[in-house]
Design a protein around this motif. Structure first.
Motif, PDB file in Angstrom:
ATOM      1  N   UNK A 255     -22.282  45.245  -1.323  1.00  0.00           N
ATOM      2  CA  UNK A 255     -21.399  46.332  -1.722  1.00  0.00           C
ATOM      3  C   UNK A 255     -22.209  47.627  -1.631  1.00  0.00           C
ATOM      4  N   UNK A 256     -21.747  48.573  -0.818  1.00  0.00           N
ATOM      5  CA  UNK A 256     -22.531  49.774  -0.539  1.00  0.00           C
ATOM      6  C   UNK A 256     -22.622  50.721  -1.726  1.00  0.00           C
ATOM      7  N   UNK A 257     -21.902  50.429  -2.796  1.00  0.00           N
ATOM      8  CA  UNK A 257     -21.909  51.322  -3.956  1.00  0.00           C
ATOM      9  C   UNK A 257     -23.331  51.550  -4.459  1.00  0.00           C
ATOM     10  N   UNK A 258     -24.108  50.482  -4.560  1.00  0.00           N
ATOM     11  CA  UNK A 258     -25.460  50.594  -5.091  1.00  0.00           C
ATOM     12  C   UNK A 258     -26.322  51.526  -4.262  1.00  0.00           C
ATOM     13  N   UNK A 259     -26.196  51.455  -2.934  1.00  0.00           N
ATOM     14  CA  UNK A 259     -27.005  52.303  -2.059  1.00  0.00           C
ATOM     15  C   UNK A 259     -26.704  53.780  -2.287  1.00  0.00           C
TER      16      UNK A 259
END
Length: 363
Positions: A204-208
């Protein structure tokens, strides 16, 4: 999330399971599980609300001013500081309010501190003091105090527990981390090293992009700050939004951040982290748990992690549980980082076991 009707079905199914499992010794064996089942059903219901509105509180520790919401329990002498992760709604997130209400019904007095930096998705080592200050405030009126931390907040909470010593009795960590290099590798490449092998999943790209938002203020060049902020906004709104037009305008310092984000080779991540501006590297090292001595951690850790977490892999809680001296790990099906949807019976049982362990901490 699931509907209230689904929550009632979950409640009935869980109770029936333990009635059958407990047999003739239901009261001795089943009573704690039945209480946990009631709490689990409440967590599953979108309509569940605290029995009373929280009290807005202000407190000061060592010159640091804080605000938060206090949910007093009708009985009991155990307090629980609930720390959101990096989320824009913070203490006002409906999921967090529902969780606070359930914990109050379980007999905990709950304090949810308002942490502006985490609401702004700009996390850092200063969050350790945010947690210790909340613990110290609650400890003034409660004999026993614990912390429940979600996602990123688990790391600062563990570091706060080391500082607090025996003042902090227990810590519940949901979807937390241990090794920030491993987490950044997963954020950026989708690779995670476990069981002696590189494994790849779609993260999930949210963390990046939270990582970018956290570190933009640490860059000296205003152009870099603007360009990387726009990149993060674009990609958090649309994971496929183009950003290469912005990348070409970065300075060498801003480019070091972008190089980490755009890299697909897990073996290059350590060198790319080393190439980041020193202030960012210092904060990563300050919040990392892998480089800390956890042997003096006296708080009991209850670590809960979704088996297929797409933001922080479950292996992070496995490593933390293996390193901390007093830790119990609960791996849960159907738990997407911090969002649980009732599904498999093993997943429900794992969460029930975790709730029972939390209820034990009231003693």
């Amino acid at each position: 999330m699931i509907t209230t009707a689904a929550g009632r079905r979950l409640h009935s199914a869980v109770l029936l399971f333990f009635l059958l499992a407990a047999g003739g010794s239901l009261w001795q064996v089943g009573a704690p599980w039945i209480e946990a089942a009631h709490l689990l059903a409440a967590l599953a219901s979108q309509d569940h609300r605290p029995l009373q509105s929280p009290q807005a509180v202000r407190y000061e520790q060592d010159g640091r001013l804080h605000t938060g919401d206090l949910y007093p329990a009708a009985a009991g002498d155990t307090g629980l500081v609930v720390v959101p992760g990096a989320a824009e709604k913070g203490k006002d997130d409906p999921r967090l309010i529902r969780l606070a209400g359930v914990l109050v019904e379980a007999g905990f007095t709950v304090l949810v501190p308002d942490i502006p930096s985490q609401r702004a998705l700009q996390v850092g080592p200063e969050n350790i003091a945010d947690i210790t200050d909340a613990v110290d405030y609650l400890a003034e009126s409660r004999r026993r105090v614990g912390v429940a931390a979600i996602s990123y907040a688990v790391g600062p909470a563990v570091l706060a527990a080391i500082k607090e010593g025996r003042r902090l009795a227990f810590l519940v960590g949901v979807g937390g981390y241990y090794d920030l290099t491993s987490v950044l590798t997963f954020f950026t490449t989708g690779y995670y090293f476990e069981d002696g092998l590189w494994q790849k999943r779609t993260p999930n790209a949210y963390g990046k992009w939270v990582f970018v938002r956290s570190n933009v203020p640490r860059l000296w060049d205003s152009g870099d700050r603007t360009l990387l902020s726009v990149m993060a906004s674009r990609r958090m709104a649309d994971p496929d939004a183009p950003i290469t037009d912005l990348a070409t305008r970065l300075t060498s310092t801003g480019r070091s951040v972008y190089d980490l984000l755009s890299n697909g080779d897990p073996n290059r991540v350590p060198e790319l982290i080393d190439a980041l501006p020193p202030v960012i590297g210092d904060d990563i090292r300050a919040l990392d748990l892998k480089n800390k001595d956890l042997s003096g951690l006296s708080a009991h850790l209850l670590l809960i992690h979704g088996r297929d977490d797409a933001i922080i892999p479950a292996g992070e809680s496995r490593k933390l549980a293996a390193t901390a001296p007093h830790a119990t790990l609960f791996l849960v099906d159907d738990l997407a980082h911090a969002d649980w949807k009732a599904g498999s019976l093993p997943g429900m049982i794992a969460l029930l076991r975790a709730l029972c362990a939390l209820l034990d901490e009231r003693a």
